[in-house]
Motif scaffolding. Structure first.
Motif, PDB file in Angstrom:
ATOM      1  N   GLN A  34       0.817  -1.220   0.000  1.00 43.58           N
ATOM      2  CA  GLN A  34       0.000   0.000   0.000  1.00 43.58           C
ATOM      3  C   GLN A  34       0.852   1.272   0.000  1.00 43.58           C
ATOM      4  OE1 GLN A  34      -2.640  -0.227   3.405  1.00 43.58           O
ATOM      5  NE2 GLN A  34      -1.172   0.744   4.773  1.00 43.58           N
ATOM      6  N   GLY A  35       2.180   1.125   0.024  1.00 43.10           N
ATOM      7  CA  GLY A  35       3.070   2.275  -0.074  1.00 43.10           C
ATOM      8  C   GLY A  35       3.370   2.975   1.231  1.00 43.10           C
ATOM      9  N   SER A  36       2.970   2.392   2.353  1.00 40.94           N
ATOM     10  CA  SER A  36       3.191   3.016   3.659  1.00 40.94           C
ATOM     11  C   SER A  36       4.624   2.885   4.146  1.00 40.94           C
ATOM     12  CB  SER A  36       2.256   2.402   4.706  1.00 40.94           C
ATOM     13  OG  SER A  36       0.909   2.619   4.344  1.00 40.94           O
ATOM     14  N   ILE A  37       5.277   1.785   3.757  1.00 43.34           N
ATOM     15  CA  ILE A  37       6.652   1.524   4.183  1.00 43.34           C
ATOM     16  C   ILE A  37       7.461   0.986   3.010  1.00 43.34           C
ATOM     17  CG2 ILE A  37       6.004   1.047   6.600  1.00 43.34           C
ATOM     18  CD1 ILE A  37       6.372  -1.975   5.941  1.00 43.34           C
ATOM     19  N   GLU A  38       8.775   1.045   3.170  1.00 49.57           N
ATOM     20  CA  GLU A  38       9.689   0.427   2.229  1.00 49.57           C
ATOM     21  C   GLU A  38      10.050  -0.972   2.741  1.00 49.57           C
ATOM     22  OE1 GLU A  38      10.698   1.689  -0.672  1.00 49.57           O
ATOM     23  OE2 GLU A  38       9.490   3.486  -0.300  1.00 49.57           O
ATOM     24  N   PRO A  39      10.459  -1.878   1.870  1.00 50.78           N
ATOM     25  CA  PRO A  39      10.850  -3.216   2.326  1.00 50.78           C
ATOM     26  C   PRO A  39      11.948  -3.206   3.391  1.00 50.78           C
ATOM     27  CG  PRO A  39      10.604  -3.195  -0.050  1.00 50.78           C
ATOM     28  CD  PRO A  39      10.478  -1.762   0.408  1.00 50.78           C
ATOM     29  N   CYS A  40      12.806  -2.205   3.385  1.00 49.22           N
ATOM     30  CA  CYS A  40      13.884  -2.156   4.382  1.00 49.22           C
ATOM     31  C   CYS A  40      13.346  -2.019   5.807  1.00 49.22           C
ATOM     32  CB  CYS A  40      14.881  -1.045   4.068  1.00 49.22           C
ATOM     33  SG  CYS A  40      14.170   0.610   4.015  1.00 49.22           S
ATOM     34  N   PHE A  41      12.110  -1.532   5.956  1.00 49.03           N
ATOM     35  CA  PHE A  41      11.515  -1.447   7.291  1.00 49.03           C
ATOM     36  C   PHE A  41      11.341  -2.837   7.896  1.00 49.03           C
ATOM     37  CE2 PHE A  41       7.862  -1.204  10.202  1.00 49.03           C
ATOM     38  CZ  PHE A  41       8.371  -0.304  11.122  1.00 49.03           C
ATOM     39  N   LEU A  42      11.007  -3.816   7.069  1.00 49.71           N
ATOM     40  CA  LEU A  42      10.831  -5.184   7.564  1.00 49.71           C
ATOM     41  C   LEU A  42      12.155  -5.736   8.077  1.00 49.71           C
ATOM     42  CD1 LEU A  42       8.413  -6.518   4.804  1.00 49.71           C
ATOM     43  CD2 LEU A  42       7.865  -5.391   6.982  1.00 49.71           C
ATOM     44  N   GLN A  43      13.244  -5.398   7.402  1.00 53.69           N
ATOM     45  CA  GLN A  43      14.562  -5.805   7.896  1.00 53.69           C
ATOM     46  C   GLN A  43      14.878  -5.103   9.207  1.00 53.69           C
ATOM     47  OE1 GLN A  43      16.503  -8.329   6.644  1.00 53.69           O
ATOM     48  NE2 GLN A  43      17.486  -8.049   8.625  1.00 53.69           N
ATOM     49  N   SER A  44      14.434  -3.858   9.350  1.00 46.84           N
ATOM     50  CA  SER A  44      14.628  -3.125  10.600  1.00 46.84           C
ATOM     51  C   SER A  44      13.951  -3.839  11.771  1.00 46.84           C
ATOM     52  CB  SER A  44      14.076  -1.699  10.458  1.00 46.84           C
ATOM     53  OG  SER A  44      14.072  -1.020  11.691  1.00 46.84           O
ATOM     54  N   ILE A  45      12.774  -4.391  11.523  1.00 47.04           N
ATOM     55  CA  ILE A  45      12.073  -5.165  12.559  1.00 47.04           C
ATOM     56  C   ILE A  45      12.926  -6.365  12.962  1.00 47.04           C
ATOM     57  CG2 ILE A  45      10.081  -6.645  13.028  1.00 47.04           C
ATOM     58  CD1 ILE A  45       8.442  -4.775  11.170  1.00 47.04           C
ATOM     59  N   LYS A  46      13.396  -7.095  11.979  1.00 51.83           N
ATOM     60  CA  LYS A  46      14.195  -8.303  12.252  1.00 51.83           C
ATOM     61  C   LYS A  46      15.498  -7.948  12.963  1.00 51.83           C
ATOM     62  CE  LYS A  46      12.193 -10.392   8.177  1.00 51.83           C
ATOM     63  NZ  LYS A  46      12.437 -10.781   6.790  1.00 51.83           N
ATOM     64  N   ASP A  47      16.109  -6.840  12.574  1.00 59.08           N
ATOM     65  CA  ASP A  47      17.343  -6.401  13.235  1.00 59.08           C
ATOM     66  C   ASP A  47      17.083  -6.015  14.687  1.00 59.08           C
ATOM     67  OD1 ASP A  47      18.637  -6.788  10.818  1.00 59.08           O
ATOM     68  OD2 ASP A  47      18.721  -4.637  10.318  1.00 59.08           O
ATOM     69  N   THR A  48      15.949  -5.380  14.944  1.00 59.34           N
ATOM     70  CA  THR A  48      15.587  -4.994  16.313  1.00 59.34           C
ATOM     71  C   THR A  48      15.378  -6.233  17.180  1.00 59.34           C
ATOM     72  OG1 THR A  48      14.597  -2.937  15.511  1.00 59.34           O
ATOM     73  CG2 THR A  48      13.963  -3.663  17.715  1.00 59.34           C
ATOM     74  N   VAL A  49      14.716  -7.242  16.633  1.00 57.80           N
ATOM     75  CA  VAL A  49      14.532  -8.493  17.369  1.00 57.80           C
ATOM     76  C   VAL A  49      15.887  -9.146  17.646  1.00 57.80           C
ATOM     77  CG1 VAL A  49      13.607 -10.846  17.249  1.00 57.80           C
ATOM     78  CG2 VAL A  49      12.179  -8.907  16.574  1.00 57.80           C
ATOM     79  N   ALA A  50      16.762  -9.152  16.646  1.00 63.64           N
ATOM     80  CA  ALA A  50      18.089  -9.751  16.831  1.00 63.64           C
ATOM     81  C   ALA A  50      18.871  -9.042  17.938  1.00 63.64           C
ATOM     82  CB  ALA A  50      18.877  -9.709  15.517  1.00 63.64           C
ATOM     83  N   GLU A  51      18.705  -7.736  18.029  1.00 58.02           N
ATOM     84  CA  GLU A  51      19.437  -6.961  19.027  1.00 58.02           C
ATOM     85  C   GLU A  51      18.829  -7.055  20.422  1.00 58.02           C
ATOM     86  OE1 GLU A  51      21.005  -2.380  19.798  1.00 58.02           O
ATOM     87  OE2 GLU A  51      20.082  -2.895  17.888  1.00 58.02           O
ATOM     88  N   PHE A  52      17.491  -7.004  20.494  1.00 56.34           N
ATOM     89  CA  PHE A  52      16.839  -6.881  21.803  1.00 56.34           C
ATOM     90  C   PHE A  52      16.048  -8.101  22.255  1.00 56.34           C
ATOM     91  CE2 PHE A  52      17.235  -2.472  20.238  1.00 56.34           C
ATOM     92  CZ  PHE A  52      18.049  -1.973  21.242  1.00 56.34           C
ATOM     93  N   GLY A  53      15.896  -9.096  21.408  1.00 54.40           N
ATOM     94  CA  GLY A  53      15.215 -10.307  21.827  1.00 54.40           C
ATOM     95  C   GLY A  53      13.719 -10.291  21.581  1.00 54.40           C
ATOM     96  N   ALA A  54      13.014 -11.123  22.298  1.00 55.51           N
ATOM     97  CA  ALA A  54      11.599 -11.424  22.034  1.00 55.51           C
ATOM     98  C   ALA A  54      10.624 -10.474  22.720  1.00 55.51           C
ATOM     99  CB  ALA A  54      11.308 -12.862  22.460  1.00 55.51           C
ATOM    100  N   TYR A  55      11.055  -9.278  23.078  1.00 52.46           N
ATOM    101  CA  TYR A  55      10.156  -8.365  23.790  1.00 52.46           C
ATOM    102  C   TYR A  55       8.952  -7.949  22.946  1.00 52.46           C
ATOM    103  CZ  TYR A  55      11.504  -4.167  21.223  1.00 52.46           C
ATOM    104  OH  TYR A  55      11.681  -3.229  20.244  1.00 52.46           O
ATOM    105  N   MET A  56       9.024  -8.132  21.637  1.00 53.71           N
ATOM    106  CA  MET A  56       7.900  -7.751  20.780  1.00 53.71           C
ATOM    107  C   MET A  56       6.713  -8.695  20.915  1.00 53.71           C
ATOM    108  SD  MET A  56       9.550  -6.226  17.328  1.00 53.71           S
ATOM    109  CE  MET A  56      11.000  -5.179  17.377  1.00 53.71           C
ATOM    110  N   VAL A  57       6.885  -9.820  21.599  1.00 49.71           N
ATOM    111  CA  VAL A  57       5.742 -10.654  21.956  1.00 49.71           C
ATOM    112  C   VAL A  57       5.236 -10.083  23.270  1.00 49.71           C
ATOM    113  CG1 VAL A  57       4.873 -12.973  22.383  1.00 49.71           C
ATOM    114  CG2 VAL A  57       6.777 -12.634  20.785  1.00 49.71           C
TER     115      VAL A  57
END
Length: 146
Positions: A34-57
Motif C-alpha cells: 500500500q506504499g506506507s513503508i519500504e521493504p527495508c523497514f521489515l529488515q529493521s524489525i528483524k534487526d531490532t529483534v536480533a538486538e533486543f530479543g523477544a520483547y515484541m511478543v
C-alpha cells in the motif's frame, strides 16, 4: 483510528507461515504494497529483534512488531495477521501479530493508547488467540477508538 489502519487489505486471516521472520514479511508486505513503508523497514524489525530479543511478543500469543521510523516509513500504518498455526520467537508462541510503522516517536501515541485498551479486553485477546472472525475483532477495535 485503529479501524482506519486495520481494514480489508491490512487484516490477514488464516495466515500460514513457518517462522516469525516469514510472518513479518507477510504481515508487513501488505504495508509495503500500500506504499506506507519500504521493504527495508521489515529488515529493521528483524534487526531490532536480533538486538533486543523477544520483547515484541507483548502478551502470550500476541506480537507487536515494529522497527525504526527512519527505516523507510512514509506514513503511520498497521496490519494484523491471525495465524492458522503458531510460530515461535525464541520460546514465545505467536498466534496473532500486529506490524506497526510510525513516522516518528510521538505522533502515534493515541493509536497505541487505543490498541492498549483493546489488549486489556479479554474477549479481544481470546479472539486473537483463537481464530476470531474479522467482524468480531473489528467490532472491538471500533469500540475502543477515541
Amino acid at each position: 483510528m485503529l479501524s482506519s489502519l486495520i481494514h480489508d487489505e491490512t487484516f490477514l486471516e488464516d495466515v500460514s507461515c513457518t517462522s516469525w521472520e516469514e510472518l513479518v514479511d507477510i504481515a508487513g508486505g501488505v504495508l509495503v504494497k500500500q506504499g506506507s513503508i519500504e521493504p527495508c523497514f521489515l529488515q529493521s524489525i528483524k534487526d531490532t529483534v536480533a538486538e533486543f530479543g523477544a520483547y515484541m511478543v507483548l502478551l502470550d500469543d500476541i506480537a507487536f512488531f515494529h522497527g525504526r521510523p527512519e527505516a523507510g516509513v512514509h506514513e503511520v500504518a498497521m496490519s494484523l495477521a491471525l495465524l492458522r498455526e503458531p510460530v515461535y520467537l525464541n520460546d514465545r508462541r505467536i498466534m496473532a501479530a500486529f506490524v506497526f510503522a510510525a513516522v516518528d516517536k510521538d505522533s502515534h501515541v493515541q493509536l497505541l493508547t487505543e490498541l492498549s485498551e483493546c489488549l486489556m479486553d479479554e474477549e479481544f485477546l481470546s479472539l486473537l488467540r483463537n481464530h476470531g472472525t474479522k467482524e468480531q475483532i473489528m467490532r472491538i477495535l471500533r469500540r475502543n477508538e477515541s
